[in-house]
Design a protein around this motif. Sequence first.
Motif, mmCIF file in Angstrom:
data_model
loop_
_atom_site.group_PDB
_atom_site.id
_atom_site.type_symbol
_atom_site.label_atom_id
_atom_site.label_comp_id
_atom_site.label_asym_id
_atom_site.label_seq_id
_atom_site.Cartn_x
_atom_site.Cartn_y
_atom_site.Cartn_z
ATOM 1 N N LEU B 170 39.089 39.986 40.080
ATOM 2 C CA LEU B 170 39.784 40.471 38.883
ATOM 3 C C LEU B 170 41.086 39.726 38.592
ATOM 4 C CD1 LEU B 170 39.334 44.294 39.588
ATOM 5 C CD2 LEU B 170 37.801 42.790 38.303
ATOM 6 N N ASP B 171 41.747 39.254 39.668
ATOM 7 C CA ASP B 171 43.006 38.531 39.452
ATOM 8 C C ASP B 171 42.835 37.031 39.626
ATOM 9 O OD1 ASP B 171 45.318 40.512 39.055
ATOM 10 O OD2 ASP B 171 44.190 41.395 40.692
ATOM 11 N N GLY B 172 41.670 36.604 40.122
ATOM 12 C CA GLY B 172 41.414 35.176 40.304
ATOM 13 C C GLY B 172 40.365 34.662 39.340
ATOM 14 N N LEU B 173 39.111 34.980 39.655
ATOM 15 C CA LEU B 173 37.981 34.420 38.899
ATOM 16 C C LEU B 173 38.037 34.699 37.399
ATOM 17 C CD1 LEU B 173 34.770 34.983 41.043
ATOM 18 C CD2 LEU B 173 35.466 32.866 39.931
ATOM 19 N N ILE B 174 38.231 35.949 37.027
ATOM 20 C CA ILE B 174 38.158 36.286 35.592
ATOM 21 C C ILE B 174 39.273 35.598 34.790
ATOM 22 C CG2 ILE B 174 38.372 38.165 33.898
ATOM 23 C CD1 ILE B 174 36.513 39.813 35.564
ATOM 24 N N PRO B 175 40.533 35.741 35.192
ATOM 25 C CA PRO B 175 41.554 35.100 34.341
ATOM 26 C C PRO B 175 41.680 33.589 34.535
ATOM 27 C CG PRO B 175 42.596 36.309 36.130
ATOM 28 C CD PRO B 175 41.141 36.613 36.218
ATOM 29 N N ALA B 237 32.124 30.820 47.105
ATOM 30 C CA ALA B 237 30.988 29.890 47.229
ATOM 31 C C ALA B 237 29.800 30.560 47.921
ATOM 32 C CB ALA B 237 31.425 28.651 48.000
ATOM 33 N N GLN B 238 30.083 31.283 49.016
ATOM 34 C CA GLN B 238 28.984 31.905 49.771
ATOM 35 C C GLN B 238 28.211 32.916 48.939
ATOM 36 O OE1 GLN B 238 30.955 33.496 53.202
ATOM 37 N NE2 GLN B 238 30.986 31.519 54.258
ATOM 38 N N ARG B 239 28.899 33.531 48.008
ATOM 39 C CA ARG B 239 28.240 34.558 47.189
ATOM 40 C C ARG B 239 27.861 34.033 45.813
ATOM 41 N NH1 ARG B 239 31.629 36.291 50.731
ATOM 42 N NH2 ARG B 239 31.215 38.215 51.901
ATOM 43 N N ASP B 240 28.134 32.748 45.628
ATOM 44 C CA ASP B 240 27.811 32.111 44.357
ATOM 45 C C ASP B 240 28.375 32.923 43.182
ATOM 46 O OD1 ASP B 240 26.767 30.164 42.806
ATOM 47 O OD2 ASP B 240 24.745 31.035 42.688
ATOM 48 N N LEU B 241 29.640 33.318 43.325
ATOM 49 C CA LEU B 241 30.259 34.169 42.297
ATOM 50 C C LEU B 241 30.718 33.349 41.103
ATOM 51 C CD1 LEU B 241 32.584 36.555 44.350
ATOM 52 C CD2 LEU B 241 30.512 37.153 43.089
ATOM 53 N N THR B 242 30.491 33.860 39.926
ATOM 54 C CA THR B 242 30.990 33.210 38.711
ATOM 55 C C THR B 242 31.569 34.295 37.791
ATOM 56 O OG1 THR B 242 28.881 33.530 37.593
ATOM 57 C CG2 THR B 242 29.182 31.430 38.752
#
Lengths: 170, 295
Positions: B170-175, B237-242
């Motif tokens: 919420l504070d890293g990937l999304i913004p 990376a391990q969870r392939d999050l985007t």
Amino acid sequence: MLKKFQKLLTLALVPFVLWVSLSACTPQPPSRFEQAQQESTQRGATAVVKESSQGAKFNAFFPPVEGDYKRIYTQEKQGFAEAKLKRAGKEVAVLAISDVLNNPAAVQKFQTSSLTIAGYPAVQQGSMATALLVEGRYQVKVLSRDASFTAQDRKQWLEKFNLAGLAALQ
Amino acid sequence: MSKSIYELVDQLPQGGLTVMVLNALDFVIPGQWENTVGFEATIRKVTGETDQGLIQQIGDRAVWLFNDKSQGYQNALWLYQTVDATDSALGAAALANKVGEKVSFLGFLNKITPNPEKAQALDLSIKLVAELVAFCQINGIPGDSIGDFVASLADYSGESLMRMTALVCLDGLIPLGPDFALKALDFIEQVSPKELEQNSTFSKIKPLIPGQGVAGQLEFIGQSVDSVKGWMTNFVAQRDLTPQKLLGQLRGFMEVSEDKLDYLAAFIDMSTNYYEHTGIQTLAHRLIERAVAEI
């Protein structure tokens, strides 16, 4: 006719409305922990006394681990040290040493128990914990975190602590 | 008077936007977090004990430990609460949406000001440092022990892992997008001590951040982000999050469009308090673990 009905309905609703508002105003019953809250917030109240040993000194007496087991230290405070015990990556138990100077009431349970482990007074506490007392001062405890970790396991792990070393701790 | 630890845990919400957002992140760390609410319920869950006498003793001891300021638990609570201080008016408005209807953050667009990337990177970094310092306060490790914290991240679980997951998502990937960790580090290197001082969260938690003066504290923040960068990058990376995968989950209960990610981040920041929520749960967990070992 309709007006009369409305009046009757209003009258019939009055006790209900009163009941609802009264229950909304009823204060929550005091918590069973309120006494502890009051006592521990009195001026000068402390949970830990400065005479108790540093938790860092306890680490050396924890049991060594091998094989599938892994030991991870989690808390190290004045008079207290604790480590998780993992087996094959799963937390199965918690190992702890505490100085009873911080909680003298902890000693009482040993006085009414006839159990000994490794020659020290010991007690089975509840369904998940086994403890022993070294030199009337240091409580060593093993707590199960998984059903596979039995009372027998707890006893064996208590015996693996360096109890003689702990007894010599000043 | 400030609240007791049992009141804090008893009053955690069972539902609402914070809990919905955290539940939406379950796919990242399946089954790791459940929203345990209530002090006694937490005692039972942590210890496995059902004996009423023991539950009383454990709870009493936990209360004593929490109230002894020298033990650091209150500092940790204050950190969790302070980095999460949000515009609750907006949150309350969002929650006023009818139950069962999707939360429409679009309706609040005119009230939201998205953070510029630099400010967002600073927020992420400050929250990360607050986690590190709270960890040290709770566990009794010296406050500047970055190494101990990084090593223990591998062992994070339950509500603590959920808090880090939410931080990353919420504070890293999304913004900031997929390379948020590198971005954060780049921005931290550009921030001046003066800019740091102007950050309202930093100015509040400053007394507990290690480092000589603001310049030293800025250096400590940079070192912390640098040390945790690897963990965060691997986690993603391990969870392939985007960001797209996260949006997919949030769309379950929130109207979100892909071109408004910065607004979405600001909206979540303003309308949830995941840091405080999971922070109280972590604190209760650790207190109870210690209490049951000491009684």
